[in-house]
Design a protein around this motif. Sequence first.
Motif, mmCIF file in Angstrom:
data_model
loop_
_atom_site.group_PDB
_atom_site.id
_atom_site.type_symbol
_atom_site.label_atom_id
_atom_site.label_comp_id
_atom_site.label_asym_id
_atom_site.label_seq_id
_atom_site.Cartn_x
_atom_site.Cartn_y
_atom_site.Cartn_z
ATOM 1 N N ARG A 1 0.814 -1.216 0.000
ATOM 2 C CA ARG A 1 0.000 0.000 0.000
ATOM 3 C C ARG A 1 0.850 1.270 0.000
ATOM 4 O O ARG A 1 0.341 2.368 0.224
ATOM 5 C CB ARG A 1 -0.929 -0.018 1.219
ATOM 6 C CG ARG A 1 -2.056 -1.051 1.098
ATOM 7 C CD ARG A 1 -3.174 -0.504 0.247
ATOM 8 N NE ARG A 1 -4.151 -1.533 -0.126
ATOM 9 C CZ ARG A 1 -5.395 -1.254 -0.510
ATOM 10 N NH1 ARG A 1 -5.818 -0.001 -0.544
ATOM 11 N NH2 ARG A 1 -6.212 -2.226 -0.876
ATOM 12 N N GLY A 2 2.167 1.101 -0.200
ATOM 13 C CA GLY A 2 3.039 2.264 -0.325
ATOM 14 C C GLY A 2 3.657 2.768 0.956
ATOM 15 O O GLY A 2 4.228 3.863 0.986
ATOM 16 N N THR A 3 3.579 1.981 2.021
ATOM 17 C CA THR A 3 4.141 2.382 3.309
ATOM 18 C C THR A 3 5.542 1.808 3.463
ATOM 19 O O THR A 3 5.764 0.620 3.211
ATOM 20 C CB THR A 3 3.256 1.880 4.462
ATOM 21 O OG1 THR A 3 1.934 2.411 4.306
ATOM 22 C CG2 THR A 3 3.818 2.302 5.808
ATOM 23 N N THR A 4 6.490 2.634 3.896
ATOM 24 C CA THR A 4 7.830 2.162 4.221
ATOM 25 C C THR A 4 7.827 1.603 5.638
ATOM 26 O O THR A 4 7.424 2.294 6.587
ATOM 27 C CB THR A 4 8.863 3.299 4.120
ATOM 28 O OG1 THR A 4 8.865 3.800 2.775
ATOM 29 C CG2 THR A 4 10.260 2.804 4.484
ATOM 30 N N VAL A 5 8.247 0.345 5.792
ATOM 31 C CA VAL A 5 8.238 -0.337 7.081
ATOM 32 C C VAL A 5 9.644 -0.346 7.667
ATOM 33 O O VAL A 5 10.602 -0.781 7.010
ATOM 34 C CB VAL A 5 7.718 -1.784 6.935
ATOM 35 C CG1 VAL A 5 7.875 -2.556 8.241
ATOM 36 C CG2 VAL A 5 6.260 -1.773 6.488
ATOM 37 N N HIS A 6 9.781 0.124 8.896
ATOM 38 C CA HIS A 6 11.043 0.088 9.640
ATOM 39 C C HIS A 6 10.866 -0.885 10.792
ATOM 40 O O HIS A 6 9.932 -0.748 11.595
ATOM 41 C CB HIS A 6 11.385 1.472 10.189
ATOM 42 C CG HIS A 6 11.426 2.550 9.155
ATOM 43 N ND1 HIS A 6 12.557 2.842 8.423
ATOM 44 C CD2 HIS A 6 10.452 3.400 8.711
ATOM 45 C CE1 HIS A 6 12.291 3.834 7.584
ATOM 46 N NE2 HIS A 6 11.028 4.191 7.736
ATOM 47 N N LEU A 7 11.729 -1.898 10.894
ATOM 48 C CA LEU A 7 11.620 -2.887 11.958
ATOM 49 C C LEU A 7 12.410 -2.443 13.184
ATOM 50 O O LEU A 7 13.565 -1.992 13.070
ATOM 51 C CB LEU A 7 12.102 -4.250 11.473
ATOM 52 C CG LEU A 7 11.234 -4.880 10.371
ATOM 53 C CD1 LEU A 7 11.831 -6.215 9.933
ATOM 54 C CD2 LEU A 7 9.793 -5.071 10.830
ATOM 55 N N LEU A 8 11.794 -2.579 14.344
ATOM 56 C CA LEU A 8 12.379 -2.088 15.591
ATOM 57 C C LEU A 8 13.750 -2.681 15.855
ATOM 58 O O LEU A 8 14.681 -1.962 16.230
ATOM 59 C CB LEU A 8 11.435 -2.405 16.758
ATOM 60 C CG LEU A 8 11.934 -2.050 18.154
ATOM 61 C CD1 LEU A 8 12.196 -0.557 18.287
ATOM 62 C CD2 LEU A 8 10.932 -2.522 19.210
ATOM 63 N N ARG A 9 13.893 -3.995 15.651
ATOM 64 C CA ARG A 9 15.183 -4.612 15.947
ATOM 65 C C ARG A 9 16.283 -4.038 15.058
ATOM 66 O O ARG A 9 17.408 -3.808 15.497
ATOM 67 C CB ARG A 9 15.102 -6.132 15.759
ATOM 68 C CG ARG A 9 16.385 -6.845 16.179
ATOM 69 C CD ARG A 9 16.422 -8.295 15.718
ATOM 70 N NE ARG A 9 17.774 -8.820 15.810
ATOM 71 C CZ ARG A 9 18.745 -8.553 14.938
ATOM 72 N NH1 ARG A 9 18.522 -7.746 13.914
ATOM 73 N NH2 ARG A 9 19.945 -9.067 15.096
#
Length: 410
Positions: free
Chosen positions: A59-67
């Motif tokens: 859907r066009g969202t950039t995902v940043h993972l906490l770890r």
Amino acid sequence: MFHVNSEVGALKHVILHEPGLDFERLTPSNKDHLLFDDVVWVSRAQEEHRAFQQLLRDRGTTVHLLRDLLAETVKDEEATAFVLDRILDERQPHLGAGLADLTQRVLAGMGPDELATHLLGGLNKRELVQALGERRYGRSLGLDLLADDDFILPPLPNSLFTRDTSCWVYDGVSVNPMMKAGRKRETVNYEAIYTFHPMFAGAGARRWIDGEAMAPAAIEGGDVEVIGNGTVLIGLGERTTPAGVEILARRLFQAGSAQRVIAVELPKARALMHLDTVLTMVDTDAFTLFAGLDRHALRSWTLTPGAGRAPAVTENRDFFGAIGSALGLDTVRVLQTRQDSYAAEREQWNDGCNLLAVSPGTVVAYEVNEAGNRMLEDNGIEVLRIRGDQLGRGRGGPRCMSCPIQRDAA
């Protein structure tokens, strides 16, 4: 610069946490202390979470993972010292100076990836002793009293719910002091990320709340909803205190970043622990509300800038009327699923109202909540369904599991 200007505008960047070592260490004997209702099938939970990640990316969202963010942060020696100095306080009952020093020595010697894994997944006596190896170390009363599998640092499985520990409100971020002991260490991880990570260190975002500096006042992100037009909605329930609300409101008002805060009283119960477990915004004029609550019986107050330190407080005659007035709307749509009390309670347990909007009128929901999802679709809301059989065992849905750091105005 990162900003969150609404609850339903296009979601651009978000922080998520994929289950890992923290979930592998969740057991029947420690789940209550760690605030979970059951143990989790970890590989299935990871599958469910990766599907959630991919849906957002699609859907066009950039995902940043906490770890990943944490590992990148602790590449900086100053960041590592910042974290360890705060989580290894010798005054903690199970530590003492000897065990705190030994643990600091071991953690400081880890590489960034390994350190991030243990900051989230915990560290037990066996791992500490193995890391020390043949090196000489003094006796520690704290260490001697531990069994091999006892935790020096307990795991943080509630890191899954990235919304609670930090929440972005307009042009700044609140790093929240958590109410429950099992979550307090999460705050330190976020303080380090927002202070030292290259993505945030030079971003110029305001810091509304600086973690444990505000304790014992408490506020958690699941209670905070940025509904737009300079308005913030905050729940007063099990995890957020009146002092926490007033402190955040005052700082928002002083900066001119918000003009009003609407605070609503919630039942103090685990099943309704945050505002977003009973109410979320799903479109520019629409909110979904738990069927077990009477929309006309909700008690609320509007806070506005006051003459002194304290905000001005006015009790509202009608909660949703106050929201509509704040948003400049003639009326607000309140969407509730029509069902008997048994079905309503089951759907509430499965986070039926905990929805993440990715754009106006489009939300992510657990597929198990069939009646609620149909109700939303009947009211013109697009529902993107995900599995949550394992993820939901900590009592949190798609909104709980996401910390938007950039979202457009609706």
